[in-house]
Design a protein around this motif. Structure first.
Motif, PDB file in Angstrom:
ATOM      1  N   THR A  66      45.606  -0.017  67.557  1.00  0.00           N
ATOM      2  CA  THR A  66      45.648  -0.129  66.107  1.00  0.00           C
ATOM      3  C   THR A  66      44.719  -1.270  65.731  1.00  0.00           C
ATOM      4  N   VAL A  67      43.722  -0.952  64.921  1.00  0.00           N
ATOM      5  CA  VAL A  67      42.737  -1.940  64.484  1.00  0.00           C
ATOM      6  C   VAL A  67      43.061  -2.318  63.042  1.00  0.00           C
ATOM      7  N   CYS A  96      42.947   2.747  62.246  1.00  0.00           N
ATOM      8  CA  CYS A  96      42.299   1.563  61.678  1.00  0.00           C
ATOM      9  C   CYS A  96      42.743   1.441  60.228  1.00  0.00           C
ATOM     10  N   VAL A  97      43.285   0.278  59.894  1.00  0.00           N
ATOM     11  CA  VAL A  97      43.776   0.058  58.542  1.00  0.00           C
ATOM     12  C   VAL A  97      43.210  -1.238  57.981  1.00  0.00           C
ATOM     13  N   GLU A  98      42.999  -1.247  56.687  1.00  0.00           N
ATOM     14  CA  GLU A  98      42.605  -2.473  56.002  1.00  0.00           C
ATOM     15  C   GLU A  98      43.852  -3.317  55.817  1.00  0.00           C
ATOM     16  N   PRO A 104      42.080 -16.221  56.333  1.00  0.00           N
ATOM     17  CA  PRO A 104      41.051 -15.485  55.587  1.00  0.00           C
ATOM     18  C   PRO A 104      39.738 -15.285  56.346  1.00  0.00           C
ATOM     19  N   GLU A 105      39.421 -16.148  57.292  1.00  0.00           N
ATOM     20  CA  GLU A 105      38.161 -16.010  58.028  1.00  0.00           C
ATOM     21  C   GLU A 105      38.229 -14.951  59.139  1.00  0.00           C
ATOM     22  N   LEU A 106      39.438 -14.507  59.487  1.00  0.00           N
ATOM     23  CA  LEU A 106      39.574 -13.437  60.480  1.00  0.00           C
ATOM     24  C   LEU A 106      39.180 -12.112  59.843  1.00  0.00           C
ATOM     25  N   LEU A 107      38.311 -11.367  60.510  1.00  0.00           N
ATOM     26  CA  LEU A 107      37.812 -10.111  59.965  1.00  0.00           C
ATOM     27  C   LEU A 107      38.412  -8.880  60.629  1.00  0.00           C
ATOM     28  N   VAL A 108      38.911  -9.038  61.887  1.00  0.00           N
ATOM     29  CA  VAL A 108      39.398  -7.885  62.635  1.00  0.00           C
ATOM     30  C   VAL A 108      40.421  -8.341  63.672  1.00  0.00           C
ATOM     31  N   GLU A 109      41.396  -7.478  63.927  1.00  0.00           N
ATOM     32  CA  GLU A 109      42.412  -7.719  64.952  1.00  0.00           C
ATOM     33  C   GLU A 109      42.773  -6.366  65.560  1.00  0.00           C
ATOM     34  N   VAL A 110      43.168  -6.371  66.835  1.00  0.00           N
ATOM     35  CA  VAL A 110      43.546  -5.123  67.479  1.00  0.00           C
ATOM     36  C   VAL A 110      44.812  -5.320  68.306  1.00  0.00           C
ATOM     37  N   SER A 111      45.649  -4.304  68.297  1.00  0.00           N
ATOM     38  CA  SER A 111      46.834  -4.240  69.150  1.00  0.00           C
ATOM     39  C   SER A 111      46.651  -3.032  70.071  1.00  0.00           C
TER      40      SER A 111
END
Length: 117
Positions: A66-67, A96-98, A104-111
Motif C-alpha cells: 500500500t503506497v 496507492c492512495v493520496e 509535511p515534507e514526507l511525500l511517499v510511504e509504503v507498507s
C-alpha cells in the motif's frame, strides 16, 4: 498456535513482524525528507529491500503493498521509480492512495507484505 517473530522492536511498533511464512513491514519512508519524490521513493524502496533481506525475503516475494502519496501530482514520477525497481514478472498487488503524511515534507510511504523465501 503459530509463532510470531518481531524484529527491531520499539515502543510503538516493530519494523518487521513474521508469522506463518509471511513478512509484514511497518511503513517505510525515504531516507531524506528534504528531497523530491523520485529520491524519496528510491530510498524508501532501498529500505524495504534491506528489511526484506533481513527478514529472509526479497522484493521478488512481495505479495502486496500500500503506497501513500502526499499529492497525486507526484504519481507518475513515483511510478517511474517503482516500475524500475519491481523485477519483470514479479508485479505485486498494490494500492496507492493520496494521504496526509505524518510530517509535511514526507511525500511517499509504503507498507509491504511479503512471503518468506
Amino acid at each position: 498456535m503459530a509463532t510470531i517473530e518481531r524484529m527491531e522492536v520499539g515502543q510503538r511498533m516493530s519494523r518487521i513482524v513474521k508469522h506463518n511464512g509471511t513478512v509484514y513491514l511497518c511503513g517505510q519512508v525515504g531516507a531524506d525528507a528534504n528531497t523530491g519524490i523520485a529520491e524519496q521513493t528510491q530510498t524508501m524502496l532501498d529500505k524495504v529491500e534491506a528489511l526484506l533481506e533481513q527478514a529472509g525475503s526479497s522484493k521478488e516475494h512481495i505479495l502486496s503493498a500500500t503506497v501513500y502519496i502526499r499529492d497525486m501530482k507526484d504519481f507518475a514520477a513515483m511510478n517511474a521509480v517503482w516500475d524500475a525497481w519491481v523485477p519483470e514478472g514479479f508485479a505485486l498487488a498494490r494500492a496507492c492512495v493520496e494521504a496526509r503524511m505524518a510530517r509535511p515534507e514526507l511525500l511517499v510511504e509504503v507498507s509491504v507484505v511479503a512471503a518468506e523465501k
